[in-house]
Write an enzyme that holds these catalytic residues in place. Sequence first.
Site, PDB file in Angstrom:
ATOM      1  N   SER A 142      -4.945  -8.188 -12.572  1.00  0.00           N
ATOM      2  CA  SER A 142      -4.198  -8.239 -11.176  1.00  0.00           C
ATOM      3  C   SER A 142      -2.917  -7.664 -11.275  1.00  0.00           C
ATOM      4  CB  SER A 142      -4.546  -9.457 -10.312  1.00  0.00           C
ATOM      5  OG  SER A 142      -3.874 -10.262 -10.894  1.00  0.00           O
ATOM      6  N   ARG A 193       3.918   1.372  -5.513  1.00  0.00           N
ATOM      7  CA  ARG A 193       5.235   1.901  -5.566  1.00  0.00           C
ATOM      8  C   ARG A 193       6.037   1.153  -6.532  1.00  0.00           C
ATOM      9  NH1 ARG A 193      10.381   1.625  -2.753  1.00  0.00           N
ATOM     10  NH2 ARG A 193       9.579  -0.327  -2.138  1.00  0.00           N
ATOM     11  N   LYS A 194       6.649   0.029  -6.142  1.00  0.00           N
ATOM     12  CA  LYS A 194       7.644  -0.678  -7.174  1.00  0.00           C
ATOM     13  C   LYS A 194       7.024  -2.031  -7.526  1.00  0.00           C
ATOM     14  CE  LYS A 194      12.398   0.920  -7.030  1.00  0.00           C
ATOM     15  NZ  LYS A 194      13.770   0.400  -6.593  1.00  0.00           N
ATOM     16  N   GLY A 195       6.688  -2.688  -6.602  1.00  0.00           N
ATOM     17  CA  GLY A 195       5.906  -3.742  -6.611  1.00  0.00           C
ATOM     18  C   GLY A 195       7.012  -5.007  -7.196  1.00  0.00           C
ATOM     19  N   TRP A 238      -3.054  -6.488  -3.571  1.00  0.00           N
ATOM     20  CA  TRP A 238      -2.746  -7.385  -4.513  1.00  0.00           C
ATOM     21  C   TRP A 238      -3.520  -8.890  -4.524  1.00  0.00           C
ATOM     22  CZ3 TRP A 238       2.610  -9.793  -5.992  1.00  0.00           C
ATOM     23  CH2 TRP A 238       2.519 -10.572  -7.350  1.00  0.00           C
ATOM     24  N   GLY A 271       1.276  -7.159   0.389  1.00  0.00           N
ATOM     25  CA  GLY A 271       0.596  -7.513  -0.671  1.00  0.00           C
ATOM     26  C   GLY A 271      -0.585  -7.826  -0.561  1.00  0.00           C
ATOM     27  N   THR A 272      -1.442  -7.105   0.364  1.00  0.00           N
ATOM     28  CA  THR A 272      -2.719  -7.374   0.808  1.00  0.00           C
ATOM     29  C   THR A 272      -3.701  -6.855  -0.330  1.00  0.00           C
ATOM     30  OG1 THR A 272      -2.033  -6.161   2.924  1.00  0.00           O
ATOM     31  CG2 THR A 272      -4.261  -6.683   2.656  1.00  0.00           C
ATOM     32  N   LYS A 324       1.610  -3.918   4.370  1.00  0.00           N
ATOM     33  CA  LYS A 324       2.624  -3.840   3.247  1.00  0.00           C
ATOM     34  C   LYS A 324       3.140  -5.216   2.634  1.00  0.00           C
ATOM     35  CE  LYS A 324       2.575  -0.206   2.038  1.00  0.00           C
ATOM     36  NZ  LYS A 324       1.522   0.051   1.195  1.00  0.00           N
ATOM     37  N   SER A 369       8.758  -0.932   2.274  1.00  0.00           N
ATOM     38  CA  SER A 369       7.539  -0.311   1.508  1.00  0.00           C
ATOM     39  C   SER A 369       6.942   0.378   2.563  1.00  0.00           C
ATOM     40  CB  SER A 369       6.684  -1.569   1.222  1.00  0.00           C
ATOM     41  OG  SER A 369       5.497  -1.216   0.839  1.00  0.00           O
ATOM     42  N   HIS A 425      -5.543  -6.532   9.411  1.00  0.00           N
ATOM     43  CA  HIS A 425      -4.208  -6.725   9.586  1.00  0.00           C
ATOM     44  C   HIS A 425      -4.023  -7.021  11.099  1.00  0.00           C
ATOM     45  CE1 HIS A 425      -2.763  -4.885   5.902  1.00  0.00           C
ATOM     46  NE2 HIS A 425      -3.471  -3.749   6.192  1.00  0.00           N
TER      47      HIS A 425
HETATM   48  P1  A3P Z   1       6.208  -1.721  -2.719  1.00  0.00           P
HETATM   49  O1  A3P Z   1       6.067  -0.500  -1.689  1.00  0.00           O
HETATM   50  O2  A3P Z   1       7.370  -2.606  -2.333  1.00  0.00           O
HETATM   51  O3  A3P Z   1       6.100  -1.419  -4.083  1.00  0.00           O
HETATM   52  P2  A3P Z   1      -0.151  -3.810   0.875  1.00  0.00           P
HETATM   53  O4  A3P Z   1      -1.096  -3.762  -0.217  1.00  0.00           O
HETATM   54  O5  A3P Z   1       0.008  -4.801   1.857  1.00  0.00           O
HETATM   55  O6  A3P Z   1      -0.177  -2.275   1.333  1.00  0.00           O
HETATM   56  O7  A3P Z   1       1.241  -3.903  -0.117  1.00  0.00           O
HETATM   57  C1  A3P Z   1       1.685  -2.768  -0.757  1.00  0.00           C
HETATM   58  C2  A3P Z   1       2.748  -3.414  -1.586  1.00  0.00           C
HETATM   59  O8  A3P Z   1       2.274  -4.429  -2.602  1.00  0.00           O
HETATM   60  C3  A3P Z   1       3.533  -2.210  -2.421  1.00  0.00           C
HETATM   61  O9  A3P Z   1       4.972  -2.800  -2.424  1.00  0.00           O
HETATM   62  C4  A3P Z   1       2.844  -2.514  -3.798  1.00  0.00           C
HETATM   63  O10 A3P Z   1       3.725  -2.168  -4.964  1.00  0.00           O
HETATM   64  C5  A3P Z   1       2.734  -4.077  -3.747  1.00  0.00           C
HETATM   65  N1  A3P Z   1       1.832  -4.389  -5.052  1.00  0.00           N
HETATM   66  C6  A3P Z   1       0.435  -3.983  -5.064  1.00  0.00           C
HETATM   67  N2  A3P Z   1      -0.208  -4.715  -6.047  1.00  0.00           N
HETATM   68  C7  A3P Z   1       0.837  -5.290  -6.663  1.00  0.00           C
HETATM   69  C8  A3P Z   1       0.741  -6.246  -7.689  1.00  0.00           C
HETATM   70  N3  A3P Z   1      -0.276  -6.261  -8.695  1.00  0.00           N
HETATM   71  N4  A3P Z   1       1.994  -6.733  -8.144  1.00  0.00           N
HETATM   72  C9  A3P Z   1       3.079  -6.653  -7.353  1.00  0.00           C
HETATM   73  N5  A3P Z   1       2.850  -6.060  -6.151  1.00  0.00           N
HETATM   74  C10 A3P Z   1       1.912  -5.254  -5.868  1.00  0.00           C
END
Ligand code: A3P
Length: 284
Positions: free
Chosen positions: A217, A246-248, A48, A45-46, A43, A128, A98
């Site tokens: 992206s 979710r919210k980002g 992304w 930003g993996t 959680k 998250s 992870h």
């Molecule tokens: P939130 O739940 O706070 O919205 P992971 O990929 O490690 O599982 O992390 C997921 C988190 O990264 C989620 O956070 C998701 O919304 C956020 N995320 C994924 N892609 C993104 C993007 N392009 N820009 C910003 N946040 C992003």
Amino acid sequence: MSTYFWFEGIPFSSIAHIREIIEESHDKFVIRDEDTVIVSYPKSGTNWLIETVCLIQTKGNPKWIQSVPTWERSPWIEIQKGHLTLINKEGPRLMTSHLPFHLFPKSFFRSKAKVIYVIRNPRDVLVSAYFFQYNKNLIDNPESLGTYIEWFLKGNVPYGSWFEHTRDWLSMRGNDKFLLLSYEDMKKNTRGTIEKICDFLGKKLEPDELDLVLEYSSFQAMKENKMSNSSHILNGVIINGLVLMRKGVAGDWKNHFTVAQAETFDKVFQEKMAGFPPGLFPWK
Ligand code: A3P
């Protein structure tokens, strides 16, 4: 914690993982010199980062990210499906993990392979993770955010303690095959972060190619991309209802923590992360 099995002090979700694969990832999995590994605590930003690296590899062309799901483009080393895909794959591989430092493939430390490690404010990581897993049988039902905070601070959550994960991986700082990024910097200076990744991977992108990486992206683009917005197939099982995009945003924890919870968290953070230079963690 019935939904976990413990391996070397770390709780792993029994739905997502198989003990033997975790063991083999550590002991037998061979990382090659030309591989690139995206590593994070879940959680952070993996997904992304995976999207960004894939787009850098194609110089902004979205064909790959729009036709192949995330878990095939950058398979997880410690998840059975990804593990088997990677073993059978030739040439330079992009992969994800992870795993905490002490369970990461031993072969990495003898190789010239590169790791990109992304960190995020653990309060946002916690929020998250709470909403991602809540009611999905991936973990025991925490009933409330307060309970989940307690578990998180003790490390009784998937992949264990955020504090230990981060401390141990940060011991690689300064090594030229290790790039440290943060979710917060990616939000604040996305272009600069992409340039940093390009430098680290030895890729040269033209300004218009960089624009395309940025465009495809973005949170909105990823939310609309079916190949990126639902990376929830674990060992071939589709887990319904998991919302990745979710919210980002950075700082959402402020909408969820009480003052008392924030104080307790701060205290543990100060204790566990003592000794790191001020400014290393780019969140308030
Ligand atoms: P939130 O739940 O706070 O919205 P992971 O990929 O490690 O599982 O992390 C997921 C988190 O990264 C989620 O956070 C998701 O919304 C956020 N995320 C994924 N892609 C993104 C993007 N392009 N820009 C910003 N946040 C992003």
